[in-house]
Design a protein around this motif. Structure first.
Motif, PDB file in Angstrom:
ATOM      1  N   VAL A  17      46.765  35.546  42.240  1.00  0.00           N
ATOM      2  CA  VAL A  17      45.395  35.324  42.305  1.00  0.00           C
ATOM      3  C   VAL A  17      44.891  34.207  42.986  1.00  0.00           C
ATOM      4  CG1 VAL A  17      45.361  34.305  40.057  1.00  0.00           C
ATOM      5  CG2 VAL A  17      43.393  35.450  40.763  1.00  0.00           C
ATOM      6  N   LEU A  18      43.688  34.450  43.880  1.00  0.00           N
ATOM      7  CA  LEU A  18      42.919  33.445  44.676  1.00  0.00           C
ATOM      8  C   LEU A  18      41.417  33.771  44.341  1.00  0.00           C
ATOM      9  CD1 LEU A  18      42.933  31.297  46.695  1.00  0.00           C
ATOM     10  CD2 LEU A  18      42.625  33.211  48.548  1.00  0.00           C
ATOM     11  N   ARG A  19      40.855  32.424  43.992  1.00  0.00           N
ATOM     12  CA  ARG A  19      39.464  32.460  43.705  1.00  0.00           C
ATOM     13  C   ARG A  19      38.690  31.744  45.020  1.00  0.00           C
ATOM     14  NH1 ARG A  19      37.081  29.463  38.787  1.00  0.00           N
ATOM     15  NH2 ARG A  19      35.278  30.635  38.236  1.00  0.00           N
ATOM     16  N   ASP A  20      37.591  32.271  45.374  1.00  0.00           N
ATOM     17  CA  ASP A  20      36.833  31.841  46.546  1.00  0.00           C
ATOM     18  C   ASP A  20      36.610  30.195  46.155  1.00  0.00           C
ATOM     19  OD1 ASP A  20      34.402  33.253  44.844  1.00  0.00           O
ATOM     20  OD2 ASP A  20      33.782  31.298  45.227  1.00  0.00           O
ATOM     21  N   GLU A  21      36.334  29.653  47.490  1.00  0.00           N
ATOM     22  CA  GLU A  21      36.171  28.331  47.779  1.00  0.00           C
ATOM     23  C   GLU A  21      35.162  27.499  46.873  1.00  0.00           C
ATOM     24  OE1 GLU A  21      38.124  26.074  49.613  1.00  0.00           O
ATOM     25  OE2 GLU A  21      39.562  27.386  50.658  1.00  0.00           O
ATOM     26  N   ILE A  22      34.165  28.031  46.321  1.00  0.00           N
ATOM     27  CA  ILE A  22      33.138  27.459  45.590  1.00  0.00           C
ATOM     28  C   ILE A  22      33.253  28.034  44.120  1.00  0.00           C
ATOM     29  CG2 ILE A  22      31.809  26.755  47.560  1.00  0.00           C
ATOM     30  CD1 ILE A  22      29.677  29.163  46.612  1.00  0.00           C
ATOM     31  N   ALA A  23      34.149  28.913  43.859  1.00  0.00           N
ATOM     32  CA  ALA A  23      34.119  29.488  42.437  1.00  0.00           C
ATOM     33  C   ALA A  23      32.880  30.079  41.964  1.00  0.00           C
ATOM     34  CB  ALA A  23      34.426  28.343  41.299  1.00  0.00           C
ATOM     35  N   CYS A  24      32.392  31.033  43.101  1.00  0.00           N
ATOM     36  CA  CYS A  24      31.131  31.826  42.926  1.00  0.00           C
ATOM     37  C   CYS A  24      31.719  32.979  41.847  1.00  0.00           C
ATOM     38  CB  CYS A  24      30.291  32.143  44.047  1.00  0.00           C
ATOM     39  SG  CYS A  24      29.077  33.034  44.079  1.00  0.00           S
ATOM     40  N   LYS A  25      32.695  33.248  42.051  1.00  0.00           N
ATOM     41  CA  LYS A  25      32.919  34.666  41.021  1.00  0.00           C
ATOM     42  C   LYS A  25      33.905  34.062  39.975  1.00  0.00           C
ATOM     43  CE  LYS A  25      31.229  38.066  43.514  1.00  0.00           C
ATOM     44  NZ  LYS A  25      30.187  38.867  42.982  1.00  0.00           N
ATOM     45  N   PRO A  26      33.605  34.502  38.832  1.00  0.00           N
ATOM     46  CA  PRO A  26      34.142  34.237  37.745  1.00  0.00           C
ATOM     47  C   PRO A  26      35.739  34.639  37.632  1.00  0.00           C
ATOM     48  CG  PRO A  26      32.669  35.832  36.840  1.00  0.00           C
ATOM     49  CD  PRO A  26      32.647  35.790  38.480  1.00  0.00           C
ATOM     50  N   ALA A  27      36.486  33.928  36.924  1.00  0.00           N
ATOM     51  CA  ALA A  27      37.827  34.215  36.807  1.00  0.00           C
ATOM     52  C   ALA A  27      38.673  33.466  35.658  1.00  0.00           C
ATOM     53  CB  ALA A  27      38.802  33.986  38.175  1.00  0.00           C
ATOM     54  N   VAL A  28      39.348  34.153  34.810  1.00  0.00           N
ATOM     55  CA  VAL A  28      39.842  33.216  33.755  1.00  0.00           C
ATOM     56  C   VAL A  28      41.459  34.093  33.511  1.00  0.00           C
ATOM     57  CG1 VAL A  28      39.012  34.793  31.818  1.00  0.00           C
ATOM     58  CG2 VAL A  28      39.929  32.616  31.308  1.00  0.00           C
ATOM     59  N   ILE A  29      42.528  33.071  33.148  1.00  0.00           N
ATOM     60  CA  ILE A  29      43.620  33.464  33.162  1.00  0.00           C
ATOM     61  C   ILE A  29      44.328  33.177  31.661  1.00  0.00           C
ATOM     62  CG2 ILE A  29      46.103  33.186  33.955  1.00  0.00           C
ATOM     63  CD1 ILE A  29      44.874  32.236  36.544  1.00  0.00           C
ATOM     64  N   ALA A  30      44.953  34.172  31.111  1.00  0.00           N
ATOM     65  CA  ALA A  30      45.746  33.864  29.725  1.00  0.00           C
ATOM     66  C   ALA A  30      47.157  34.147  30.213  1.00  0.00           C
ATOM     67  CB  ALA A  30      45.283  34.866  28.793  1.00  0.00           C
ATOM     68  N   GLU A  31      47.864  33.103  29.786  1.00  0.00           N
ATOM     69  CA  GLU A  31      49.474  33.086  29.987  1.00  0.00           C
ATOM     70  C   GLU A  31      49.882  33.050  28.717  1.00  0.00           C
ATOM     71  OE1 GLU A  31      50.275  29.814  32.904  1.00  0.00           O
ATOM     72  OE2 GLU A  31      52.128  31.087  33.400  1.00  0.00           O
ATOM     73  N   THR A  32      51.035  33.805  28.549  1.00  0.00           N
ATOM     74  CA  THR A  32      51.952  33.519  27.426  1.00  0.00           C
ATOM     75  C   THR A  32      53.391  33.924  27.993  1.00  0.00           C
ATOM     76  OG1 THR A  32      52.318  35.941  26.872  1.00  0.00           O
ATOM     77  CG2 THR A  32      50.331  34.999  25.910  1.00  0.00           C
ATOM     78  N   ASP A  33      54.470  33.628  27.162  1.00  0.00           N
ATOM     79  CA  ASP A  33      55.730  33.822  27.343  1.00  0.00           C
ATOM     80  C   ASP A  33      56.164  35.409  27.747  1.00  0.00           C
ATOM     81  OD1 ASP A  33      56.525  31.261  26.857  1.00  0.00           O
ATOM     82  OD2 ASP A  33      57.195  31.659  24.992  1.00  0.00           O
ATOM     83  N   ASP A  34      55.470  36.058  27.264  1.00  0.00           N
ATOM     84  CA  ASP A  34      55.404  37.722  27.542  1.00  0.00           C
ATOM     85  C   ASP A  34      54.705  38.354  28.799  1.00  0.00           C
ATOM     86  OD1 ASP A  34      57.331  37.585  25.410  1.00  0.00           O
ATOM     87  OD2 ASP A  34      55.528  37.942  23.977  1.00  0.00           O
ATOM     88  N   TYR A  35      53.515  37.843  29.149  1.00  0.00           N
ATOM     89  CA  TYR A  35      52.660  38.236  29.811  1.00  0.00           C
ATOM     90  C   TYR A  35      51.603  37.126  30.321  1.00  0.00           C
ATOM     91  CZ  TYR A  35      49.146  38.395  26.214  1.00  0.00           C
ATOM     92  OH  TYR A  35      48.062  38.162  25.214  1.00  0.00           O
ATOM     93  N   VAL A  36      51.031  37.572  31.733  1.00  0.00           N
ATOM     94  CA  VAL A  36      49.869  36.747  32.190  1.00  0.00           C
ATOM     95  C   VAL A  36      48.799  37.657  32.393  1.00  0.00           C
ATOM     96  CG1 VAL A  36      49.094  35.466  34.270  1.00  0.00           C
ATOM     97  CG2 VAL A  36      51.473  35.334  33.359  1.00  0.00           C
ATOM     98  N   ALA A  37      47.485  37.604  32.079  1.00  0.00           N
ATOM     99  CA  ALA A  37      46.575  38.635  32.281  1.00  0.00           C
ATOM    100  C   ALA A  37      45.476  37.644  32.856  1.00  0.00           C
ATOM    101  CB  ALA A  37      46.038  38.802  31.031  1.00  0.00           C
ATOM    102  N   ILE A  38      44.619  38.424  34.046  1.00  0.00           N
ATOM    103  CA  ILE A  38      43.613  37.817  34.453  1.00  0.00           C
ATOM    104  C   ILE A  38      42.174  38.833  34.419  1.00  0.00           C
ATOM    105  CG2 ILE A  38      42.599  37.323  36.979  1.00  0.00           C
ATOM    106  CD1 ILE A  38      45.627  37.192  37.708  1.00  0.00           C
ATOM    107  N   ALA A  39      41.131  38.185  34.124  1.00  0.00           N
ATOM    108  CA  ALA A  39      39.861  38.815  33.854  1.00  0.00           C
ATOM    109  C   ALA A  39      38.749  37.924  34.394  1.00  0.00           C
ATOM    110  CB  ALA A  39      39.781  39.392  32.620  1.00  0.00           C
ATOM    111  N   SER A  40      37.609  38.578  34.572  1.00  0.00           N
ATOM    112  CA  SER A  40      36.644  37.772  34.984  1.00  0.00           C
ATOM    113  C   SER A  40      35.842  37.174  33.614  1.00  0.00           C
ATOM    114  CB  SER A  40      35.366  38.643  35.487  1.00  0.00           C
ATOM    115  OG  SER A  40      35.099  39.627  34.581  1.00  0.00           O
ATOM    116  N   GLU A  41      36.155  37.453  32.616  1.00  0.00           N
ATOM    117  CA  GLU A  41      35.774  36.816  31.334  1.00  0.00           C
ATOM    118  C   GLU A  41      36.847  37.078  30.138  1.00  0.00           C
ATOM    119  OE1 GLU A  41      32.539  38.233  29.123  1.00  0.00           O
ATOM    120  OE2 GLU A  41      31.950  39.615  30.774  1.00  0.00           O
ATOM    121  N   PHE A  42      36.594  35.936  29.207  1.00  0.00           N
ATOM    122  CA  PHE A  42      37.485  36.216  28.231  1.00  0.00           C
ATOM    123  C   PHE A  42      37.406  37.773  27.273  1.00  0.00           C
ATOM    124  CE2 PHE A  42      38.912  35.666  23.867  1.00  0.00           C
ATOM    125  CZ  PHE A  42      40.320  35.358  23.812  1.00  0.00           C
ATOM    126  N   GLN A  43      36.261  37.950  27.152  1.00  0.00           N
ATOM    127  CA  GLN A  43      35.929  39.139  26.347  1.00  0.00           C
ATOM    128  C   GLN A  43      36.891  40.335  26.653  1.00  0.00           C
ATOM    129  OE1 GLN A  43      32.112  40.426  26.809  1.00  0.00           O
ATOM    130  NE2 GLN A  43      31.912  40.910  24.272  1.00  0.00           N
TER     131      GLN A  43
END
Lengths: 69, 227
Positions: A17-43
């Motif tokens: 995953v790569l986010r734009d240089e000024i973090a205009c678009k949101p992104a959040v990552i959840a990482e566990t031993d079993d999986y990695v998830a990426i979304a624009s918000e935690f919800q």
């Protein structure tokens, strides 16, 4: 890459995953031993198993994060 | 009183907190299962204590007055935006624009914040125990932004009169933001904030203060490159 984006690219065994240089678009990552998830918000990942104990962080702008290969 | 967002709608929870039943005079609440919902505890106007167990979405505790709100998790964009008074404590990390445009109160963040922390702040005091992202304190007008970790690029860009205190490294300063002298009063004030945020191992003397060079207050053609 120009413009505003959160860019995700996947292969059979991994993804990055790569986010734009000024973090205009949101992104959040959840990482566990079993999986990695990426979304624009935690919800969007609130229903994932054991997500409340996951390591949750925002990717830094302009930095590539990758898992697998 | 426990308010479970799996059983009660967000609108009903906020309605209950915004219009306290004076006969019951219940002022201690725990919100469970927030699941990243937006605008939890927005617009509270009375003294009460609310603890949210879990991660919250955008604009949590926005426009807060008097209430003490603790988020036992991470917060999304704009936590405590436009807060007027009271206290908001995030035990995890906060996303972008934490404490944006807020006029008063105290915002404590135990973890890191993403970019634009304290953007256009107008009197709020923000204590971040971790680091802040780029453009923090952008166009900030009044109040104190205290960062115990590091600050990202363009700290305090185009700021007016906010005091920014950083203990760690600053990647770069924004337009019209300069390092300023710390006098005894600044250290005293800073130590008071550290105490309020329950930070015991840090000393105000080890921070650097940043503020406005006041060169962008009026239009000068020489500064055209900064606009």
């Amino acid at each position: 890459m120009d413009g505003f984006y959160t860019f995700v690219v996947g292969t059979r065994k991994g993804f990055a995953v790569l986010r734009d240089e000024i973090a205009c678009k949101p992104a959040v990552i959840a990482e566990t031993d079993d999986y990695v998830a990426i979304a624009s918000e935690f919800q969007a990942m609130a229903h994932l198993p054991d997500v409340n104990n996951a390591k949750i962080f925002e990717p830094e702008p302009g930095m590539v994060y990758s898992w697998g290969n | 009183m426990e308010l479970d967002l799996k059983k009660i709608s967000l609108r009903d929870v906020n309605d209950k907190l915004q219009n306290l039943d004076r006969k019951q005079n219940q002022r201690d609440f725990i919100i469970t299962n927030p699941e990243g919902n937006h605008a939890i505890c927005a617009g509270l106007t009375e003294e009460m204590s609310v603890t949210i167990k879990g991660h919250v979405g955008y604009y949590c505790a926005g426009m807060n007055q008097k209430a003490h709100i603790t988020i036992d998790g991470n917060a999304g964009t704009g936590v405590a935006e436009n807060m007027m008074s009271g206290r908001v404590h995030v035990k995890g990390n906060a996303s972008q624009s934490a404490g944006a445009t807020a006029h008063g109160g105290l915002l404590i963040i135990d973890g890191d914040t993403s970019s634009r922390c304290g953007i256009s702040m107008k009197g709020i005091d923000i204590v971040v125990k971790g680091s802040v992202g780029h453009m923090s304190g952008f166009m900030s007008q009044s109040g104190n932004l205290i960062v115990c970790g590091d600050a990202g690029e363009a700290l305090g860009d185009s700021l007016y009169e906010t005091n920014i205190y950083v203990q760690g490294k600053v990647k770069s300063l924004g337009a019209d933001c300069v390092e300023k002298k710390m006098d005894k009063n600044h250290i005293k004030k800073l130590n008071k904030f550290l105490k309020e945020a329950d930070i015991k191992n840090l000393k105000g003397e080890n921070f650097k203060r940043y503020g406005s060079a006041r060169k962008l207050y009026n239009f000068k053609v020489d500064n055209i490159g900064n606009y």
